[in-house]
Design a protein around this motif. Sequence first.
Motif, mmCIF file in Angstrom:
data_model
loop_
_atom_site.group_PDB
_atom_site.id
_atom_site.type_symbol
_atom_site.label_atom_id
_atom_site.label_comp_id
_atom_site.label_asym_id
_atom_site.label_seq_id
_atom_site.Cartn_x
_atom_site.Cartn_y
_atom_site.Cartn_z
ATOM 1 N N ALA A 87 -25.857 -42.612 13.679
ATOM 2 C CA ALA A 87 -26.473 -42.530 15.004
ATOM 3 C C ALA A 87 -25.429 -42.168 16.050
ATOM 4 O O ALA A 87 -25.655 -41.303 16.907
ATOM 5 C CB ALA A 87 -27.141 -43.857 15.360
ATOM 6 N N GLN A 88 -24.266 -42.828 15.994
ATOM 7 C CA GLN A 88 -23.190 -42.543 16.943
ATOM 8 C C GLN A 88 -22.636 -41.139 16.742
ATOM 9 O O GLN A 88 -22.301 -40.452 17.713
ATOM 10 C CB GLN A 88 -22.078 -43.573 16.782
ATOM 11 N N LYS A 89 -22.552 -40.684 15.517
ATOM 12 C CA LYS A 89 -21.963 -39.378 15.208
ATOM 13 C C LYS A 89 -22.916 -38.226 15.529
ATOM 14 O O LYS A 89 -22.543 -37.265 16.212
ATOM 15 C CB LYS A 89 -21.561 -39.331 13.741
ATOM 16 N N ASP A 90 -24.148 -38.300 15.034
ATOM 17 C CA ASP A 90 -25.070 -37.156 15.148
ATOM 18 C C ASP A 90 -25.847 -37.144 16.458
ATOM 19 O O ASP A 90 -26.286 -36.086 16.910
ATOM 20 C CB ASP A 90 -26.048 -37.151 13.969
ATOM 21 N N GLN A 91 -26.074 -38.287 17.043
ATOM 22 C CA GLN A 91 -26.732 -38.406 18.344
ATOM 23 C C GLN A 91 -28.009 -37.558 18.413
ATOM 24 O O GLN A 91 -28.921 -37.753 17.616
ATOM 25 C CB GLN A 91 -25.723 -38.066 19.442
ATOM 26 N N GLY A 92 -28.077 -36.604 19.336
ATOM 27 C CA GLY A 92 -29.309 -35.832 19.542
ATOM 28 C C GLY A 92 -29.738 -34.999 18.356
ATOM 29 O O GLY A 92 -30.910 -34.599 18.265
ATOM 30 N N ILE A 104 -32.245 -44.063 19.046
ATOM 31 C CA ILE A 104 -30.982 -43.962 18.328
ATOM 32 C C ILE A 104 -30.041 -44.980 18.955
ATOM 33 O O ILE A 104 -29.882 -45.002 20.178
ATOM 34 C CB ILE A 104 -30.403 -42.536 18.434
ATOM 35 N N GLY A 106 -26.196 -46.818 18.540
ATOM 36 C CA GLY A 106 -24.896 -46.860 17.885
ATOM 37 C C GLY A 106 -24.466 -48.269 17.539
ATOM 38 O O GLY A 106 -25.038 -49.258 18.030
ATOM 39 N N MET A 134 -31.472 -42.923 23.625
ATOM 40 C CA MET A 134 -30.227 -43.025 22.884
ATOM 41 C C MET A 134 -29.352 -44.077 23.553
ATOM 42 O O MET A 134 -29.137 -44.028 24.765
ATOM 43 C CB MET A 134 -29.488 -41.680 22.855
ATOM 44 N N LEU A 136 -25.623 -45.404 23.022
ATOM 45 C CA LEU A 136 -24.436 -45.051 22.262
ATOM 46 C C LEU A 136 -23.162 -45.435 22.998
ATOM 47 O O LEU A 136 -23.151 -45.578 24.225
ATOM 48 C CB LEU A 136 -24.421 -43.542 21.969
ATOM 49 N N ASN A 139 -17.576 -41.364 24.129
ATOM 50 C CA ASN A 139 -16.706 -40.527 23.312
ATOM 51 C C ASN A 139 -15.243 -40.869 23.580
ATOM 52 O O ASN A 139 -14.800 -40.917 24.728
ATOM 53 C CB ASN A 139 -16.984 -39.051 23.629
ATOM 54 N N VAL A 190 -16.854 -43.424 15.495
ATOM 55 C CA VAL A 190 -18.192 -44.013 15.506
ATOM 56 C C VAL A 190 -18.184 -45.528 15.694
ATOM 57 O O VAL A 190 -19.222 -46.113 16.022
ATOM 58 C CB VAL A 190 -18.964 -43.646 14.213
#
Length: 468
Positions: A87-92, A104, A106, A134, A136, A139, A190
Amino acid sequence: MNPSSSFYIETVGCQMNVLDSEIAAASLVRAGLKQVDDTKQADVILFNTCSIRQHAEDKIYSALGRLKHWKTDVKPSGVIGVMGCMAQKDQGLIFRRAPFVDFILGPGSLDELAKTVLRFIEEKNSGCAAEPVMLLGLNRCSNRNVDVAESFRLFDPLRLSEVRPNPYQAMVRIMFGCDKFCTYCIVPSVRGPEQSRPPKDIIDEVKILAGQGVKEITLIGQTVNFYNYNEDGKTVHLTDLLYRLSEIDELRRIRFVSNYPTGITDDLLQAVRDLPKVMEHIHVPAQSGSDSVLKRMKRQYTLSEYKEMLDRIYETIPNVSVTSDFIVGFCGETDDEFEATADLVRYGRFKNSFIFKFSERPGTKAAELYTDDVSDEVKRLRNNALLDIQNGTSLELNRQFIGQMKTILVEGVSKRYDDGTVQLSGRTPCDRIVVFDSPDETPVGKILDSVIENAAPFTLFGDIKSGG
């Protein structure tokens, strides 16, 4: 909220994810939902995901695809959430590949789960069109470290025994995140920056677990032996924590994973040796036995340093078992570099090793700097070759236990026979699995003595002699 609302969690990945799912389930049960073990019974379906290897992500996307019909035709009011590292990596991207997903979340936003699920249930039951969300962490590349750390919030509330996979064993998170930045690894991105929990919070949590009947805890962290917390001007390390936790009367066993090689200090090894409640097992991933590969991996130690560490472990702790991780087929790995790894597996005398074929992860330095140029066929051959070496060592080491009496914590049922008897499994202090036949399940959760009668590479076969 519908009082009969239920949820199902599918978990993929490491022990950290297993613990996150337990904590997620506890928060939802406290919020009034009921946990079920079948998606057909669920109003809320959650996926707690992993991004360490491509296969883990493919598994989740396939499972999501199979739910499209459930969401559109069977239960339009149902809620689907994707949690964890993917979830944290792919997001949208998750919404684009599975537009019927509702939220979603993270791994650093677990404290928002119950509130988010309840909001979606309420809005859908009232006929409102709930907008996807989302939640999350920030970054790490484009934000201040302090802000990123705050966005990956520690969430370890009081535990509920009814949602724990095993009532007699529990994992306890002592730290979150990672700052090592190995080039192949997505975890620092992540899971966020390394953060250690206050010792008092950990001790209070373990006392609660012990009061619930837990006999064995496993302290977990991405690099657990780098635990450090400033308490009244003094730094508390993992060694200090082990001494404090050993004073909890009801607790019988303490384990800790995973370790980073450069943090295996003499005082930590002496604590494992001297504290009866700390089990004599050290998991310390090597990843490669080649200095050139270790450098490309940014592992911060050399082969000779890793071997020196191994020697200290074996010299300090009688009856210790050591386990490791290895990656085969990392970018540019030559035959000679692989043979160096094979030599380390032989040298290490590991109880077992977790061996993986390299899987390039977008967003890592390896994906940016190197080419994934080792073929799948070569990776497979090298993986099997290391497994053969390790299996031979594991069998040889296990055979040494035949005829010995070993103490085990009985964990659960391994097999059921037609006549009603069961085969139970337990674990020795040095982390070896022992199976034995029993007329019923009453020994589960007990610490027993077993005479070892036979051995296989991954299993000891015992006969129970006494109870405790």
